[in-house]
Design a protein around this motif. Structure first.
Motif: not given
Length: 438
Positions: A407-408, A242-244, A256-257, A207-208
């Motif tokens: 995460d979603k 926008q990030f999505r 990377h997750s 989230r940061e």
């Protein structure tokens, strides 16, 4: 017999008076009423830093102890911040506390566990409030009082490959706004058929980064009165959406997750250092893992309509309430020594973390080092106009809701509106429990 006793009593009284006067005439402050030298005040400083960071703390402790003879600091290493908190809870219960503690959490001040420092600051003619980075100093304020002083700070900045930027015919101006960074990311992405050989940019998982971008768009986490969770506002939804799109639709950004612990973080760094990504958003503390012959650093951008305001977080020192008055004064002297201009500059040079004072930029050693290593100035410059770290009044429930929502959006490709509205409902429910709202 009676006269002899009276005479002996009179002589004894004279002897006691002479001893008292002799004691009063001695100018040594370490002489007590019974003429015993009590020596310097010894205090414990608890901190959760190991390796080179711990070595730097011990070096500062040794320097402080050698510089004066009124206080002796003993450093006590803790495993991590959570362990520090657990052990401090036990120490408070047994009424045997350290005099100074390094912490990330200011919430315990509201419980009465820490002493407000305002009176010490008011009596300290050398204290220069305006020299502290505002975002760091403010983090130590609880209910209008200064309970903690910052020792060092961290913030997330941009790291990019100089060769790839030059090859694409781009300049550092592309990092001025998120809009121009997104355009540059598209140009820096290299695809061969359906395979992406080079990804243009890598936000760090979680989230940061996206929270920083929201704050840099004028968004808020809570309302001014602290009673409403605002993570479903237009600023939040538009930014996270926008990030999505950049990650899942335009595919010129990636994350990377997976993996254990910090594995995802180092995979991101490795992608940049090995040429699989043109840049990423990471911690000021990453500088020790990067080769600045290959990469350069830059402050985070704002948006076309708003100046940048990413979070800068302080690691703070506080003084437990149950410490004695002598120990509290000694602890204050130690904390202000650690955070003075010279030492905060030295700490930044040795660790890569951010100095907590603006004047560190003018320190001769810092200036000389930064001329050879200009990247060290980037986090400090960013911190001077940064947002203060969010202190979750629910004890972490709002943060948990944001983690799930991130995460979603980042991994599951769920729309930001759906993810954030669900998170807001959960977070608001938890906040209402704290504020007493129905």
């Amino acid at each position: 017999m009676v006269k002899t006793r009276a005479r002996d009593g009179f002589l004894l009284m004279i002897a006691m008076v002479m001893m008292f006067l002799a004691g009063c005439g001695n100018g040594n402050n370490n002489i007590s009423a019974n003429n015993v030298d009590v020596g310097p005040v010894e205090i414990e400083f608890w901190y959760a830093l190991g390796g080179k960071l711990g070595e730097n703390v011990e070096a500062l402790i040794s320097e402080f102890n050698a510089a004066q003879d009124g206080v002796i600091v003993k450093g006590v290493v803790q495993g991590n911040y959570e362990e520090t908190q657990q052990k401090l809870q036990a120490a408070i219960a047994s009424k045997n506390v350290p005099a100074a503690v390094l912490t990330q959490n200011n919430d315990w001040a509201r419980k009465g566990y820490f002493t407000a420092l305002d009176d010490y600051i008011a009596a300290d003619t050398a204290f220069n409030k305006d020299d502290f980075i505002p975002a760091f100093l403010q983090q130590g304020v609880v209910d209008g009082k200064q309970f903690f002083l910052p020792l060092y700070g961290t913030t997330q900045v941009l790291y990019y490959r100089k060769d790839m930027l030059e090859k694409a015919g781009l300049t550092e101006d592309v990092f001025n706004t998120w809009e121009t960074l997104a355009d540059a990311s598209a140009k820096l992405t290299v695809k061969k058929g359906d395979t992406t050989e080079v990804i243009g940019w890598m936000p760090m998982w979680g989230r940061e980064n996206m929270m920083d971008a929201v704050l840099s768009r004028g968004g808020r986490i809570l309302s001014e009165d602290g009673k409403t969770v605002m993570i479903d506002s237009t600023e939040w939804i538009e930014t996270w959406e926008q990030f999505r799109k950049w990650i899942h639709e335009e595919k010129n950004m990636g994350i990377h997750s997976s993996g254990q612990g910090w594995e995802y973080w180092y995979k991101t760094i490795n992608d940049v250092m090995q040429g699989r990504a043109a840049g990423y958003t990471g911690s000021s503390g990453d500088q020790g893992d990067l080769d600045f012959n290959i990469v350069a650093a830059h402050t985070q951008p704002g948006w076309a309509s708003h100046a940048p305001a990413p979070i800068a977080q302080a690691l703070m020192a506080g003084i437990p309430t149950l410490a004695s008055d002598e120990q509290k004064q000694a602890a204050y002297e130690w904390i202000t020594f650690f955070s003075n201009s010279k030492n905060t500059a030295k700490w930044s040079i040795n660790t890569g973390y951010i100095a907590v004072r603006s004047s560190a930029l003018e320190d001769p050693d810092y200036k000389a080092f930064s001329e050879q290593n200009p990247q060290i100035k980037v986090p400090l410059i960013q911190a001077q106009s940064a947002s203060s770290a969010f202190i979750d009044p629910t004890g972490g429930k709002i943060d948990d809701a944001l983690k799930i929502a991130a995460d979603k959006v980042q991994i599951e490709n769920v729309s930001a509106a759906d993810a954030l509205r669900e998170a807001q409902e959960k977070a608001q429910e938890e906040l209402d429990k704290v504020t007493g709202a129905k």
